[in-house]
Scaffold this motif. Structure first.
Motif, short mmCIF file in Angstrom:
data_model
loop_
_atom_site.label_atom_id
_atom_site.label_comp_id
_atom_site.label_asym_id
_atom_site.label_seq_id
_atom_site.Cartn_x
_atom_site.Cartn_y
_atom_site.Cartn_z
N ALA A 45 0.84 -1.20 0.00
CA ALA A 45 0.00 0.00 0.00
C ALA A 45 0.88 1.25 0.00
CB ALA A 45 -0.92 -0.01 1.22
N GLY A 46 1.91 1.25 0.84
CA GLY A 46 2.81 2.41 0.89
C GLY A 46 3.56 2.59 -0.43
N PHE A 47 4.02 1.47 -0.97
CA PHE A 47 4.80 1.52 -2.22
C PHE A 47 3.96 2.07 -3.37
CE2 PHE A 47 6.21 -0.73 -6.11
CZ PHE A 47 7.51 -0.25 -6.19
N LEU A 48 2.69 1.64 -3.43
CA LEU A 48 1.83 2.06 -4.55
C LEU A 48 1.00 3.30 -4.22
CD1 LEU A 48 0.58 -1.44 -5.81
CD2 LEU A 48 2.43 -0.03 -6.74
N ASP A 49 1.24 3.85 -3.03
CA ASP A 49 0.53 5.04 -2.59
C ASP A 49 -0.99 4.82 -2.63
OD1 ASP A 49 0.41 7.54 -1.55
OD2 ASP A 49 0.46 8.58 -3.48
N MET A 50 -1.39 3.69 -2.07
CA MET A 50 -2.82 3.36 -2.00
C MET A 50 -3.17 3.16 -0.53
SD MET A 50 -2.85 0.43 -4.94
CE MET A 50 -4.63 0.29 -5.15
N SER A 51 -4.47 3.20 -0.21
CA SER A 51 -4.84 2.93 1.18
C SER A 51 -4.73 1.43 1.44
CB SER A 51 -6.27 3.41 1.46
OG SER A 51 -7.18 2.52 0.88
N SER A 52 -4.43 1.08 2.69
CA SER A 52 -4.32 -0.34 3.01
C SER A 52 -5.69 -1.01 2.85
CB SER A 52 -3.76 -0.54 4.42
OG SER A 52 -4.51 0.20 5.34
N ALA A 53 -6.77 -0.27 3.07
CA ALA A 53 -8.12 -0.83 2.90
C ALA A 53 -8.35 -1.24 1.44
CB ALA A 53 -9.18 0.16 3.35
N THR A 54 -7.85 -0.43 0.53
CA THR A 54 -8.02 -0.76 -0.89
C THR A 54 -7.22 -2.02 -1.24
OG1 THR A 54 -8.31 1.56 -1.42
CG2 THR A 54 -7.73 0.12 -3.25
N VAL A 55 -5.98 -2.08 -0.76
CA VAL A 55 -5.15 -3.26 -1.05
C VAL A 55 -5.81 -4.50 -0.46
CG1 VAL A 55 -2.93 -4.37 -0.60
CG2 VAL A 55 -3.02 -1.94 -1.22
N TRP A 56 -6.27 -4.40 0.78
CA TRP A 56 -6.95 -5.53 1.44
C TRP A 56 -8.20 -5.92 0.65
CZ3 TRP A 56 -6.16 -9.27 4.73
CH2 TRP A 56 -7.24 -9.91 5.34
N GLY A 57 -8.98 -4.91 0.23
CA GLY A 57 -10.22 -5.17 -0.51
C GLY A 57 -9.95 -5.92 -1.81
N VAL A 58 -8.92 -5.49 -2.53
CA VAL A 58 -8.59 -6.16 -3.81
C VAL A 58 -8.10 -7.58 -3.52
CG1 VAL A 58 -6.97 -6.16 -5.75
CG2 VAL A 58 -8.10 -4.04 -5.06
N ALA A 59 -7.22 -7.73 -2.54
CA ALA A 59 -6.64 -9.06 -2.26
C ALA A 59 -7.72 -10.05 -1.84
CB ALA A 59 -5.56 -8.95 -1.18
N THR A 60 -8.66 -9.60 -1.02
CA THR A 60 -9.69 -10.53 -0.54
C THR A 60 -10.77 -10.80 -1.59
OG1 THR A 60 -10.84 -8.68 0.53
CG2 THR A 60 -9.40 -10.02 1.92
N PHE A 61 -10.82 -9.97 -2.62
CA PHE A 61 -11.80 -10.19 -3.68
C PHE A 61 -11.45 -11.44 -4.50
CE2 PHE A 61 -13.26 -9.59 -8.07
CZ PHE A 61 -14.63 -9.39 -7.84
N TYR A 62 -10.17 -11.72 -4.63
CA TYR A 62 -9.72 -12.84 -5.47
C TYR A 62 -9.43 -14.08 -4.62
CZ TYR A 62 -9.29 -9.34 -9.06
OH TYR A 62 -9.57 -8.35 -9.96
N ASN A 63 -9.97 -15.22 -5.10
CA ASN A 63 -9.76 -16.49 -4.38
C ASN A 63 -8.30 -16.94 -4.40
OD1 ASN A 63 -12.38 -16.86 -3.64
ND2 ASN A 63 -12.90 -18.06 -5.46
N GLN A 64 -7.52 -16.41 -5.31
CA GLN A 64 -6.15 -16.91 -5.48
C GLN A 64 -5.23 -16.54 -4.32
OE1 GLN A 64 -3.68 -14.60 -8.41
NE2 GLN A 64 -5.62 -13.57 -8.80
N PHE A 65 -5.62 -15.58 -3.50
CA PHE A 65 -4.71 -15.15 -2.44
C PHE A 65 -5.06 -15.80 -1.12
CE2 PHE A 65 -4.64 -11.44 -5.39
CZ PHE A 65 -3.33 -11.63 -5.81
N ARG A 66 -4.02 -16.15 -0.37
CA ARG A 66 -4.23 -16.66 0.98
C ARG A 66 -3.51 -15.75 1.97
NH1 ARG A 66 -3.84 -21.84 1.98
NH2 ARG A 66 -3.31 -21.38 4.13
N PHE A 67 -4.03 -15.74 3.20
CA PHE A 67 -3.58 -14.75 4.18
C PHE A 67 -2.97 -15.40 5.42
CE2 PHE A 67 -7.03 -13.22 1.57
CZ PHE A 67 -6.38 -12.16 0.95
N THR A 68 -2.78 -16.70 5.34
CA THR A 68 -2.09 -17.40 6.42
C THR A 68 -0.95 -18.19 5.78
OG1 THR A 68 -3.64 -19.23 6.22
CG2 THR A 68 -4.10 -17.61 7.95
#
Ligand code: FES
Length: 159
Positions: A45-68
């Motif tokens: 988020a910092g690198f792309l100058d985006m909010s962490s909520a946006t990054v989290w929202g995009v990541a959780t939208f796609y089934n391909q990502f895992r968070f553990t």
């Protein structure tokens, strides 16, 4: 700087600094680390100058990502059409119950992680579960219990 931090900075430096590269950046991190940690997403988020909520929202939208972090033995329950019709969802619930984790989760001892997959090409054996490279055919909730106990006997736990 520890290894994880330097790995992440090499990924971030290698990727373009524009929000349109968000998914590619997340994919590369997951491919190297096996999952997306909250620290990694904050850095992205910092690198792309985006909010962490946006990054989290995009990541959780796609089934391909895992968070553990991934477990040593990935458990995959097929929920393709044939397996679904043969009771795949009940098998999934049984696996989740036996491992005490949800889909996308990893056991506390990092032995197993659990995810669903689409058809793996052996529909005649439905419903199918894979654990690592082993295929378990015609699974039922009682068979799930047997297999998990065999692979992870209660004596292996500290409690
Ligand atoms: S639908 Fe599960 S193996 Fe084909």
């Amino acid at each position: 700087m520890n290894t994880k931090e330097s790995d992440l900075s090499s990924i971030l430096n290698h990727n373009r600094r524009h929000p349109r590269y968000l998914i590619a950046t997340l994919q590369e991190i997951q491919s190297r680390e096996g999952y997306l940690s909250s620290e990694a997403m904050l850095e992205v988020a910092g690198f792309l100058d985006m909010s962490s909520a946006t990054v989290w929202g995009v990541a959780t939208f796609y089934n391909q990502f895992r968070f553990t972090p991934p477990g040593k033995r990935p458990v995959r329950v097929c929920l393709g059409t044939a397996c679904h019709l043969a009771g795949g969802q009940l098998v999934m619930e049984a696996v989740a119950r036996e491992l005490k984790i949800e889909v996308g989760g990893t056991t506390e001892d990092r032995e197993f992680d659990l995810d669903r997959v689409a058809c793996i090409g052996c529909c005649a054996l439905a419903p199918v579960v894979t654990i690592g490279t082993d295929v378990y055919p015609k699974m039922t909730p009682p068979k799930v219990e047997e297999v998990i106990v065999e692979l992870n006997p209660p004596s292996a736990h500290k409690d």
